[in-house]
Structures are given as C-alpha cells and as structure tokens.
Scaffold this motif. Structure first.
Motif, PDB file in Angstrom:
ATOM      1  N   ILE A  24       4.704  15.012  14.132  1.00 12.30           N
ATOM      2  CA  ILE A  24       5.235  15.329  12.807  1.00 12.30           C
ATOM      3  C   ILE A  24       6.750  15.188  12.795  1.00 12.30           C
ATOM      4  O   ILE A  24       7.337  14.693  11.828  1.00 12.30           O
ATOM      5  N   GLU A  25       7.412  15.637  13.876  1.00 14.08           N
ATOM      6  CA  GLU A  25       8.873  15.517  13.951  1.00 14.08           C
ATOM      7  C   GLU A  25       9.309  14.055  13.891  1.00 14.08           C
ATOM      8  O   GLU A  25      10.284  13.708  13.231  1.00 14.08           O
ATOM      9  N   SER A  26       8.568  13.197  14.600  1.00 15.18           N
ATOM     10  CA  SER A  26       8.882  11.763  14.573  1.00 15.18           C
ATOM     11  C   SER A  26       8.726  11.197  13.172  1.00 15.18           C
ATOM     12  O   SER A  26       9.572  10.427  12.692  1.00 15.18           O
ATOM     13  N   SER A  27       7.643  11.584  12.499  1.00 18.29           N
ATOM     14  CA  SER A  27       7.424  11.122  11.129  1.00 18.29           C
ATOM     15  C   SER A  27       8.504  11.660  10.205  1.00 18.29           C
ATOM     16  O   SER A  27       8.975  10.957   9.303  1.00 18.29           O
ATOM     17  N   LYS A  28       8.895  12.906  10.430  1.00 18.62           N
ATOM     18  CA  LYS A  28       9.959  13.503   9.610  1.00 18.62           C
ATOM     19  C   LYS A  28      11.255  12.716   9.774  1.00 18.62           C
ATOM     20  O   LYS A  28      11.987  12.487   8.799  1.00 18.62           O
ATOM     21  N   GLN A  29      11.559  12.289  11.005  1.00 18.97           N
ATOM     22  CA  GLN A  29      12.775  11.510  11.257  1.00 18.97           C
ATOM     23  C   GLN A  29      12.718  10.168  10.529  1.00 18.97           C
ATOM     24  O   GLN A  29      13.728   9.722   9.966  1.00 18.97           O
ATOM     25  N   GLN A  30      11.549   9.548  10.511  1.00 16.98           N
ATOM     26  CA  GLN A  30      11.411   8.276   9.802  1.00 16.98           C
ATOM     27  C   GLN A  30      11.639   8.459   8.309  1.00 16.98           C
ATOM     28  O   GLN A  30      12.301   7.649   7.661  1.00 16.98           O
ATOM     29  N   LYS A 136      10.755  10.900  -4.057  1.00 19.36           N
ATOM     30  CA  LYS A 136       9.476  10.958  -3.351  1.00 19.36           C
ATOM     31  C   LYS A 136       9.677  11.312  -1.876  1.00 19.36           C
ATOM     32  O   LYS A 136       8.910  12.104  -1.311  1.00 19.36           O
ATOM     33  N   ALA A 137      10.720  10.719  -1.257  1.00 18.82           N
ATOM     34  CA  ALA A 137      10.985  11.004   0.157  1.00 18.82           C
ATOM     35  C   ALA A 137      11.386  12.460   0.356  1.00 18.82           C
ATOM     36  O   ALA A 137      10.992  13.095   1.342  1.00 18.82           O
ATOM     37  N   GLU A 138      12.157  13.015  -0.583  1.00 14.35           N
ATOM     38  CA  GLU A 138      12.559  14.417  -0.474  1.00 14.35           C
ATOM     39  C   GLU A 138      11.355  15.348  -0.595  1.00 14.35           C
ATOM     40  O   GLU A 138      11.252  16.339   0.128  1.00 14.35           O
ATOM     41  N   LYS A 139      10.429  15.033  -1.521  1.00  9.72           N
ATOM     42  CA  LYS A 139       9.228  15.852  -1.673  1.00  9.72           C
ATOM     43  C   LYS A 139       8.368  15.791  -0.414  1.00  9.72           C
ATOM     44  O   LYS A 139       7.854  16.810   0.050  1.00  9.72           O
ATOM     45  N   LEU A 140       8.199  14.582   0.126  1.00 12.46           N
ATOM     46  CA  LEU A 140       7.386  14.431   1.335  1.00 12.46           C
ATOM     47  C   LEU A 140       8.029  15.157   2.510  1.00 12.46           C
ATOM     48  O   LEU A 140       7.347  15.802   3.312  1.00 12.46           O
ATOM     49  N   SER A 141       9.355  15.091   2.601  1.00 12.95           N
ATOM     50  CA  SER A 141      10.071  15.793   3.668  1.00 12.95           C
ATOM     51  C   SER A 141       9.858  17.292   3.564  1.00 12.95           C
ATOM     52  O   SER A 141       9.676  17.989   4.570  1.00 12.95           O
ATOM     53  N   SER A 142       9.847  17.798   2.331  1.00 10.91           N
ATOM     54  CA  SER A 142       9.609  19.228   2.117  1.00 10.91           C
ATOM     55  C   SER A 142       8.204  19.622   2.591  1.00 10.91           C
ATOM     56  O   SER A 142       8.019  20.664   3.233  1.00 10.91           O
ATOM     57  N   GLN A 143       7.201  18.787   2.287  1.00 11.31           N
ATOM     58  CA  GLN A 143       5.832  19.070   2.716  1.00 11.31           C
ATOM     59  C   GLN A 143       5.719  19.048   4.243  1.00 11.31           C
ATOM     60  O   GLN A 143       5.018  19.880   4.835  1.00 11.31           O
ATOM     61  N   ILE A 144       6.406  18.118   4.879  1.00 14.01           N
ATOM     62  CA  ILE A 144       6.381  18.037   6.336  1.00 14.01           C
ATOM     63  C   ILE A 144       7.005  19.285   6.952  1.00 14.01           C
ATOM     64  O   ILE A 144       6.524  19.822   7.957  1.00 14.01           O
ATOM     65  N   ASN A 145       8.095  19.785   6.353  1.00 13.38           N
ATOM     66  CA  ASN A 145       8.723  21.007   6.848  1.00 13.38           C
ATOM     67  C   ASN A 145       7.763  22.190   6.784  1.00 13.38           C
ATOM     68  O   ASN A 145       7.730  23.032   7.681  1.00 13.38           O
ATOM     69  N   ILE A 146       6.972  22.244   5.700  1.00 17.93           N
ATOM     70  CA  ILE A 146       5.986  23.318   5.570  1.00 17.93           C
ATOM     71  C   ILE A 146       4.969  23.239   6.714  1.00 17.93           C
ATOM     72  O   ILE A 146       4.632  24.251   7.334  1.00 17.93           O
ATOM     73  N   ALA A 147       4.493  22.014   6.989  1.00 16.39           N
ATOM     74  CA  ALA A 147       3.512  21.836   8.072  1.00 16.39           C
ATOM     75  C   ALA A 147       4.101  22.228   9.423  1.00 16.39           C
ATOM     76  O   ALA A 147       3.455  22.895  10.235  1.00 16.39           O
ATOM     77  N   LEU A 148       5.359  21.840   9.667  1.00 17.54           N
ATOM     78  CA  LEU A 148       6.011  22.175  10.931  1.00 17.54           C
ATOM     79  C   LEU A 148       6.187  23.682  11.087  1.00 17.54           C
ATOM     80  O   LEU A 148       5.922  24.250  12.153  1.00 17.54           O
ATOM     81  N   ASN A 149       6.642  24.324  10.020  1.00 22.71           N
ATOM     82  CA  ASN A 149       6.825  25.774  10.073  1.00 22.71           C
ATOM     83  C   ASN A 149       5.502  26.474  10.367  1.00 22.71           C
ATOM     84  O   ASN A 149       5.453  27.450  11.118  1.00 22.71           O
TER      85      ASN A 149
END
Length: 388
Positions: A24-30, A136-149
């Motif tokens: 997930i971290e790798s995807s978040k970086q992309q 769209k990228a900001e929204k997806l980044s927010s969702q990824i942060n939720i998953a990581l947390n």
C-alpha cells in the motif's frame, strides 16, 4: 506450543502485515508522484494561460485599430471614386494600394486573434482536465491513508491479543494460523486489486499527458477510463476495509450488520437468503458477535463459490445461555468424507470452538448443506446448554 514457536508464528504474522503495508505504501507513493506531476502541469498551464490572455487582449485591440484604419481607407477610396476624373493616376493608385494593404493587415490580425483564442480555449480545457486528475488522486490518496491507518492499528491490536493469549497455547496456534491466512488473503486482494489499479492509473495519466497536445478526444477517452479505474479501486479498498471489520457491527450490532451484509450478498450473487431471528435480539459480547458474523460470512462465501444454490436460509435464536445459528442452502451438497476439509470449514469450526461452542455440519450430494452452531452466551458451555 514452546516460546520459540510462538515467537516464530508471531514474527511470520507480523511479516505478512508488514508486506501488505509495504504494497500500500508503494502504491501511495505512485499516487503521490502522479499528484505532484499533475500539480506541476497545472501550474505551468496557469502561467501559459495568463500570458496567452494578455496576448489575446492586445491582439483584440490591434484588430479594432485595423478595423478603424480599414474603414478609413474604404471611405477615402469611395471619395476617390467620386472624383475619379479630377485626380491624377498616381493619387488613384495610392488610394487603392492603401485600401488593399489595410484589408490584408486586418485579415492577418483577425486570423491571429482566432488562433490565439483557440489556443486559450485549449489550454483552459487542458487545465480543467488536469485539475480533475488532481482531485481524483487526492481522494484516492485519502482512501489509501485510511487503509494504512487501519492496518497499522490492527497490527498493534493483534500484538496485544497475542500477548494476552500466552497462557492459552493450544488456542494461540489456531488464532495465529487463522489470522495469517487472513493477512495473506488481504495482501492478495490489495496486490491484485487496488495496487494493480494504481499502477494502471500512473500509466494512464502519463498517456493522457502525451495525448492532450496531440489528440484531445483520445485524451478525454483515456481520462474517462482513468476515472473508472479510480472508482473501481476505491470500491475495492472500501470492500477490503469492510471485510476487515464492518463498522455496522460495532455501531448497530450483530443483526443489523448481518442484514446489511446479506442484502449486499443477494445483490451481488442473485442468491436469495431468508434471514430470520426467532427470538428477541440482544447485544452480545464483542467476541461472540464477531464470531457469529464471521461464521455467517464464511458460510455465505462457500455457498457463493461451491454450492450452486439458488436460495439459502439463516436462522438465529438468542437464548438466556446460548445463541444458536442454523444455515441451510439448496445447493449440490458434497460427500460426507469431505466434510471438515478445506480451510473455510476448519476456520469456522475453530472460531466456534474457541468460545466453547458446538459446530455441526451435514451435507448430501444433491440435497444441499446444513450447518448448526451453538455458542454459550457467557463463553462457558454448561450442561443445560450442551443438552440444548
């Protein structure tokens, strides 16, 4: 289980979660890189647009001046035509040439005005598309942060649970094995779903950057595809989070959470499920509610994957000392020798037995499958419960 074995299992489980987090971290970086590129592109487009707007204003003024000049030359030419017989040939020639030059100059300026306006409009469209990608990228980044947390928090909770279960060695083995398999499943889902989609988002966005200046229509089509990929990725992330721990289970309780899950199951599979509560519903301890929910969830997953059933039924009865569950389907069934085989059924049985409950299953080919579960409400099965 020896202390060294316990440490080994714990380490393996932590590695599974850490690898999931790494994906997930790798995807978040992309996604972050896409976001930064889009922001840089937006800043460049805004600067170009401001410069182009100034040019448009200036050329409009120049067109107005040329129009006045051309009008003045036409009036002069009309006057020359009236006095044609009284003017020299040179004066007449100069008037015609001056009018012609004014017309040419006006036509060139109008053409320049049109080209600048078209470029301005194109840049404005390109800027809007780029801002849409940023959003769209900001929204997806927010969702990824939720998953990581969630995963990071879940790892801490898992470690705490393992520490508390040191004295229950036999149960610890089952819990660790079950959670290890769950983490592998989560890692596979994230790797095959959102992670792949995010990589695709990166490729699509780079393609859009190249197409925007060459083929606007194709760029729009690619952006539409990009939107669909992002929406599907968000849906998969939300599903993974929901599967980890349905919020409705904590907020509303077991029956409302199951009702919602069953409704979604029916919509997804087309299999009708008759959900019945035979007694007054009462809230149970968190571990019992989670076990009941997971057992029903696994049973429905098996029905979906293996049974070929058209209908199923789930009946709950909440007693003073126990809660019982009966799950039936009208599917193809399977051989008795295979009952208990496969991780799904074993995992269900282990969850129930951890709480001192009963787990029984019967199935015949062509006659469907039935699962009976009884769990002591207080976590300890006494004689009266056993006899029930």
């Amino acid at each position: 289980m020896t202390q060294s074995s316990e440490v080994l299992y714990k380490k393996r489980l932590e590695n599974i979660v850490e690898k999931t987090i790494e994906v997930i971290e790798s995807s978040k970086q992309q996604i972050f890189e896409i976001l930064e590129k889009a922001k840089d592109e937006a800043r460049k487009l805004e600067a170009q647009l401001e410069e182009l707007k100034v040019q448009v204003i200036n050329v409009i003024k120049e067109v107005e001046m040329c129009e006045k000049k051309e009008k003045k030359c036409r009036l002069k030419l009309a006057l020359v035509s009236k006095q044609f017989g009284h003017l020299s040939e040179q004066a007449i020639k100069e008037a015609y040439e001056e009018a012609k030059e004014a017309q040419i100059e006006l036509a060139l300026k109008r053409r320049e005005e049109k080209e600048l306006i078209e470029r301005r409009n194109e840049l404005e469209r390109k800027l809007l598309d780029t801002k849409a990608i940023i959003e769209k990228a900001e929204k997806l980044s927010s969702q990824i942060n939720i998953a990581l947390n969630y995963l990071n928090g879940d790892l801490k909770a898992m470690n705490l649970q393992l520490e508390q279960l040191k004295d229950k060695q036999a149960l610890s083995v089952k819990i660790i094995e079950a959670q290890e398999e769950e983490r592998k499943r989560i890692a596979r889902e994230i790797h095959d779903g959102p992670a792949q989609a995010m990589a695709n988002v990166l490729l699509k966005s780079e393609l859009c950057e190249k197409l925007i200046t060459k083929d606007v229509e194709q760029a729009r089509l690619e952006l539409k595809n990009l939107k669909e990929i992002v929406q599907q990725s968000l849906k998969e992330v939300r599903k993974i989070i929901y599967d980890l721990r349905p919020s409705a289970l904590d907020d509303l309780g077991l029956v409302p959470a199951l009702s919602r899950y069953i409704k979604n199951f029916e919509e997804e599979t087309g299999i009708h499920v008759d959900f019945t509560v035979l007694s007054d519903y009462q809230r149970l301890s968190p571990e019992i509610e989670v076990t009941c929910f997971r057992v029903v969830q696994e049973a429905l997953t098996n029905i979906k994957k293996h049974s070929r059933a058209k209908t199923a039924s789930i009946k709950f009865e909440f007693g003073m000392k126990f809660v019982s569950i009966i799950i039936k389907d009208d599917g193809i069934g399977f051989d008795k020798e295979k009952i208990g085989q496969g991780y799904g059924l074993m995992g269900m049985r282990e969850r129930v037995e951890i709480l001192n409950g009963k787990f029984e299953i019967s199935s015949f080919k062509g006659k469907g499958t039935q699962i009976y579960i009884s769990i002591p409400v207080r976590g300890v099965e006494d004689d009266s419960v056993a006899s029930g």
